[in-house]
Design a protein around this motif. Structure first.
Motif, PDB file in Angstrom:
ATOM      1  N   SER A 134       0.849  -1.183   0.000  1.00 14.99           N
ATOM      2  CA  SER A 134       0.000   0.000   0.000  1.00 14.99           C
ATOM      3  C   SER A 134       0.887   1.235   0.000  1.00 14.99           C
ATOM      4  CB  SER A 134      -0.936   0.009   1.208  1.00 14.99           C
ATOM      5  OG  SER A 134      -0.191   0.018   2.417  1.00 14.99           O
ATOM      6  N   GLY A 135       0.279   2.378  -0.336  1.00 17.52           N
ATOM      7  CA  GLY A 135       0.999   3.642  -0.250  1.00 17.52           C
ATOM      8  C   GLY A 135       1.433   4.245  -1.560  1.00 17.52           C
ATOM      9  N   GLY A 136       1.200   3.546  -2.661  1.00 22.71           N
ATOM     10  CA  GLY A 136       1.574   4.111  -3.954  1.00 22.71           C
ATOM     11  C   GLY A 136       0.662   5.256  -4.346  1.00 22.71           C
ATOM     12  N   GLY A 137       1.041   5.940  -5.436  1.00 24.69           N
ATOM     13  CA  GLY A 137       0.216   7.040  -5.919  1.00 24.69           C
ATOM     14  C   GLY A 137       0.973   7.950  -6.848  1.00 24.69           C
ATOM     15  N   LEU A 138       0.385   9.113  -7.083  1.00 23.12           N
ATOM     16  CA  LEU A 138       0.976  10.125  -7.955  1.00 23.12           C
ATOM     17  C   LEU A 138       1.620  11.208  -7.105  1.00 23.12           C
ATOM     18  CD1 LEU A 138       1.333  11.522 -10.738  1.00 23.12           C
ATOM     19  CD2 LEU A 138      -0.953  12.513 -10.378  1.00 23.12           C
ATOM     20  N   VAL A 139       2.852  11.553  -7.423  1.00 19.48           N
ATOM     21  CA  VAL A 139       3.571  12.572  -6.670  1.00 19.48           C
ATOM     22  C   VAL A 139       4.398  13.407  -7.642  1.00 19.48           C
ATOM     23  CG1 VAL A 139       5.533  11.062  -6.215  1.00 19.48           C
ATOM     24  CG2 VAL A 139       5.062  12.960  -4.662  1.00 19.48           C
ATOM     25  N   GLN A 140       4.610  14.677  -7.296  1.00 27.84           N
ATOM     26  CA  GLN A 140       5.414  15.551  -8.143  1.00 27.84           C
ATOM     27  C   GLN A 140       6.896  15.289  -7.938  1.00 27.84           C
ATOM     28  OE1 GLN A 140       4.241  19.590  -7.297  1.00 27.84           O
ATOM     29  NE2 GLN A 140       2.481  19.474  -8.681  1.00 27.84           N
ATOM     30  N   PRO A 141       7.703  15.573  -8.929  1.00 24.78           N
ATOM     31  CA  PRO A 141       9.158  15.434  -8.754  1.00 24.78           C
ATOM     32  C   PRO A 141       9.627  16.202  -7.521  1.00 24.78           C
ATOM     33  CG  PRO A 141       8.656  15.821 -11.050  1.00 24.78           C
ATOM     34  CD  PRO A 141       7.357  15.999 -10.295  1.00 24.78           C
ATOM     35  N   GLY A 142      10.509  15.563  -6.763  1.00 27.64           N
ATOM     36  CA  GLY A 142      10.997  16.138  -5.520  1.00 27.64           C
ATOM     37  C   GLY A 142      10.162  15.777  -4.305  1.00 27.64           C
ATOM     38  N   GLY A 143       9.028  15.163  -4.542  1.00 33.27           N
ATOM     39  CA  GLY A 143       8.145  14.793  -3.451  1.00 33.27           C
ATOM     40  C   GLY A 143       8.528  13.489  -2.784  1.00 33.27           C
ATOM     41  N   SER A 144       7.677  13.062  -1.845  1.00 34.99           N
ATOM     42  CA  SER A 144       7.937  11.855  -1.058  1.00 34.99           C
ATOM     43  C   SER A 144       6.712  10.959  -1.026  1.00 34.99           C
ATOM     44  CB  SER A 144       8.312  12.226   0.384  1.00 34.99           C
ATOM     45  OG  SER A 144       9.477  13.007   0.426  1.00 34.99           O
ATOM     46  N   LEU A 145       6.980   9.670  -0.867  1.00 36.15           N
ATOM     47  CA  LEU A 145       5.947   8.666  -0.643  1.00 36.15           C
ATOM     48  C   LEU A 145       6.497   7.623   0.310  1.00 36.15           C
ATOM     49  CD1 LEU A 145       4.363   7.801  -4.137  1.00 36.15           C
ATOM     50  CD2 LEU A 145       3.209   8.901  -2.203  1.00 36.15           C
TER      51      LEU A 145
END
Length: 121
Positions: free
Chosen positions: A7-18
């Motif tokens: 779990s925990g995937g998704g869409l994130v902007q460059p430089g972001g975190s997941l």
């Protein structure tokens, strides 16, 4: 039977975190090394990081100093903290673990179903 669920995937902007999580469930006797792999479109699955029972970790050069793998043995869970994400980190991320079930008492290598991580502006 042992299952690994990410779990925990998704869409994130460059430089972001997941932060990805992977929980093992079922008739578990013990868990050995736990790891994350990833597969980008049109590419082979590749190693990302692994953590041994005692906490020792290893990383692919491409993610070193950006990703951190950890585990909670009491919860049979492995985590992947991903910082400073880049578009080239876009892939399906798979959890992998060596698990010994109470039924067979034999070590087996198990995979999760994968979770999509997309890094894009």
């Amino acid at each position: 039977q042992v299952q690994l669920v990410e779990s925990g995937g998704g869409l994130v902007q460059p430089g972001g975190s997941l932060r990805l999580s992977c929980a093992a469930s079922g008739s578990i006797s013990s868990i050995g090394v736990m790891a994350w792999y990833r597969q980008a479109p049109g590419k082979e699955r590749e190693f990302v990081a692994r953590v041994f029972t005692g906490g020792t970790t290893t990383y692919a050069d491409s993610v070193k100093d950006r990703f951190t793998i950890s585990r909670d043995n009491a919860k049979n869970t492995v985590y992947l903290q991903m910082n400073s994400l880049k578009p080239e980190d876009t892939a399906v991320y798979y959890c992998n673990a060596n698990v010994r079930s109470t039924a067979s008492m034999i070590w087996d290598n198990s995979w999760g179903q994968g979770t999509q991580v997309t890094v894009s502006s």
